[in-house]
Design an enzyme around this catalytic site. Structure first.
Site, PDB file in Angstrom:
ATOM      1  N   TYR A 110       0.851  -1.195   0.000  1.00 18.95           N
ATOM      2  CA  TYR A 110       0.000   0.000   0.000  1.00 18.95           C
ATOM      3  C   TYR A 110       0.890   1.249   0.000  1.00 18.95           C
ATOM      4  CZ  TYR A 110      -3.664  -3.284   1.581  1.00 18.95           C
ATOM      5  OH  TYR A 110      -4.525  -4.338   1.709  1.00 18.95           O
ATOM      6  N   HIS A 178       0.199 -11.746   1.453  1.00 19.17           N
ATOM      7  CA  HIS A 178      -0.805 -10.939   0.752  1.00 19.17           C
ATOM      8  C   HIS A 178      -1.394 -11.684  -0.445  1.00 19.17           C
ATOM      9  CE1 HIS A 178      -1.809  -6.405   0.131  1.00 19.17           C
ATOM     10  NE2 HIS A 178      -2.859  -7.156  -0.059  1.00 19.17           N
ATOM     11  N   PRO A 259     -15.270  -4.600   3.104  1.00 15.39           N
ATOM     12  CA  PRO A 259     -16.606  -5.039   3.551  1.00 15.39           C
ATOM     13  C   PRO A 259     -17.748  -4.206   2.956  1.00 15.39           C
ATOM     14  CG  PRO A 259     -15.444  -3.897   5.317  1.00 15.39           C
ATOM     15  CD  PRO A 259     -14.437  -4.119   4.231  1.00 15.39           C
ATOM     16  N   ARG A 262     -15.609  -1.665  -1.406  1.00 19.49           N
ATOM     17  CA  ARG A 262     -14.811  -0.477  -1.776  1.00 19.49           C
ATOM     18  C   ARG A 262     -15.662   0.788  -1.760  1.00 19.49           C
ATOM     19  NH1 ARG A 262     -13.822  -5.013  -4.230  1.00 19.49           N
ATOM     20  NH2 ARG A 262     -11.712  -5.825  -4.263  1.00 19.49           N
ATOM     21  N   PHE A 264     -18.888   1.060  -2.277  1.00 14.54           N
ATOM     22  CA  PHE A 264     -20.121   1.035  -3.075  1.00 14.54           C
ATOM     23  C   PHE A 264     -21.373   0.832  -2.216  1.00 14.54           C
ATOM     24  CE2 PHE A 264     -23.271  -1.032  -5.838  1.00 14.54           C
ATOM     25  CZ  PHE A 264     -23.405  -0.029  -6.784  1.00 14.54           C
TER      26      PHE A 264
END
Ligand SMILES: NC(=O)c1ccc[n+]([C@@H]2O[C@H](COP(=O)([O-])OP(=O)(O)OC[C@H]3O[C@@H](n4cnc5c(N)ncnc54)[C@H](OP(=O)(O)O)[C@@H]3O)[C@@H](O)[C@H]2O)c1
Length: 384
Positions: A110, A178, A259, A262, A264
């Site tokens: 990230y 990851h 969760p 993203r 939405f």
């Protein structure tokens, strides 16, 4: 589902069944579950706060007690558009700690690196009292991701040392792989982590986006604390591919990432929303193309309708649904806003019955989700 002999979750599930409330949001169950973990003496980090609930990821030596809701740090400076300045992020992370959040999630990729640096700086005053989890695997050279995977022993050991420095801690509470590395057998990765645990540099480990078979192989070498994969009302693969069942059976926790899909499911995105092409991967995802957004808005409308009758927002419905699925599930929504943090934590105050959740699931089952979650390149990296 039959529990494995000796898994510490067994006692909890028996109690839950006895009061007829397993797999629902219930503070009593959370307390029972947390009590088990407290007795295990395996909880170095926890500032308990009124209003927060606590859950246990993993079992026995791999157990980790954390707040029922974690905090995804990623979107503060990676993959989620512009955000406020650094001081404001840090203030928000501190507020999350004040509100009882003890699980903060970041990763080497990230930024790359700058998200770990932010988490390290923000959480330094709480060292030893909260958990920051990070992830290795994506290759990063000179601060840039190469798109390759490298979980070889030497690289994981080096990444661990570097993450410890950026995070300003002496030991990583939970170190995830990851993405699966096809060149390094998972048993070898588990051996490397066992070494790091013996040396005190890592306390526990987890995997992201892997198959049930990989979970079993890895767990047999070094017990896993958590699996972190995508799981929300628009993406329920882990219910069907054996991952959740394997976690339940082996006593491994589950951390659903993204969760809110993203953002939405929070209802603030529509077909006209423009994502920053420099720092927001949503413009590359099939599910975030205008026509997919337009079609999938029906799903958000249903969440809003369900929420309206109960005083909940669509985000609270989405997070609440995940929390009710099992007491060993800990979602990690990300936000850059104090109001959203407050809203997300308030999810814990609602008590929705299994029947009500089933009704919502039935309603949503009639609506097809339009667009894949990942593009072809990203999809190649998941599911091994
Ligand atoms: N293991 C993996 O491969 C992997 C992959 C992706 C993510 N993750 C982890 O999962 C964490 C969360 O994932 P994510 O950021 O992809 O998705 P997410 O948590 O589903 O969504 C984050 C987005 O939701 C918005 N949001 C948050 N609360 C809201 C609310 N109450 N109402 C409306 N909108 C709201 C945020 O915008 P605002 O800033 O406006 O609130 C943000 O843009 C990340 O930080 C990362 O740690 C892991």
């Amino acid at each position: 589902m039959k529990e494995e002999k000796g898994v510490s979750r067994r006692g909890f599930l028996k109690t839950a069944a006895a009061i007829g409330a397993a797999l629902s949001i219930n503070p009593v169950l959370d307390k029972i579950h947390a009590a088990e973990a407290v007795m295990s003496g395996n909880n170095p980090a926890n500032v308990k706060t009124e209003g927060m609930h606590y859950r246990t990821l993993g079992s026995r030596k791999a157990a980790m007690e954390v707040s029922a809701l974690g905090f995804g740090v990623m979107g503060m400076n990676y993959n989620r558009s512009q955000s406020p300045d650094r001081k404001e992020y840090i203030r928000l992370i501190h507020e999350a700690v004040d509100r009882g959040v003890t699980l903060f999630d970041t990763a080497i990729i990230y930024g790359p690196l700058k998200n770990e640096l932010l988490a390290g700086e923000a959480l330094e005053p709480y060292k030893g009292r909260v958990n920051v989890t990070t992830k290795f695997g994506h290759e990063v050279i000179d601060g840039k991701g190469t798109g390759r995977q490298d979980s070889s022993r030497a690289t994981v050991r080096r990444y661990c040392e570097e993450s410890l420095k950026r995070l300003r801690i002496d030991s990583i509470p939970l170190f995830y792989q990851h993405r699966y590395d096809r060149n390094t057998p998972i048993e070898e990765v588990a051996e490397t982590i066992s070494e790091l645990i013996r040396e005190g540099k890592v306390q526990r480990w987890g995997l992201c986006e892997v198959s049930a078979d990989t979970i079993r192989k890895a767990h047999a070498v070094c017990p896993l604390t958590a699996i972190q994969s995508e799981y929300h009302l628009m993406h329920r693969d882990v219910e069907k591919n054996g991952v959740l069942d394997t976690c339940r059976k082996l006593g491994i926790g589950f951390v659903p990432y993204s969760p809110l899909n993203r953002g939405f499911l929070g209802g603030c995105i529509n077909e006209y929303t423009r994502f920053d092409t420099n720092n927001d991967n949503r413009h590359t995802l099939p599910r975030f193309q205008p026509e997919a957004i337009r079609a999938n808005t029906r799903i958000v409308n249903e969440l809003q309708q369900f929420g309206r009758e109960r005083g909940m927002t669509s985000s609270q419905v989405a997070i609440g649904w995940l929390l009710h699925k099992a007491p060993w599930i800990v979602p990690i929504p990300g936000t850059t806003k104090h109001s959203h943090l407050d809203e997300n934590i308030h999810t814990l105050t609602f008590n929705i019955s299994d029947n009500e959740w089933r009704t919502l699931e039935t309603t949503l089952a009639a609506i097809a989700v339009v667009g894949d979650r990942y593009n072809a390149e990203q999809q190649k990296q998941v599911g091994y």
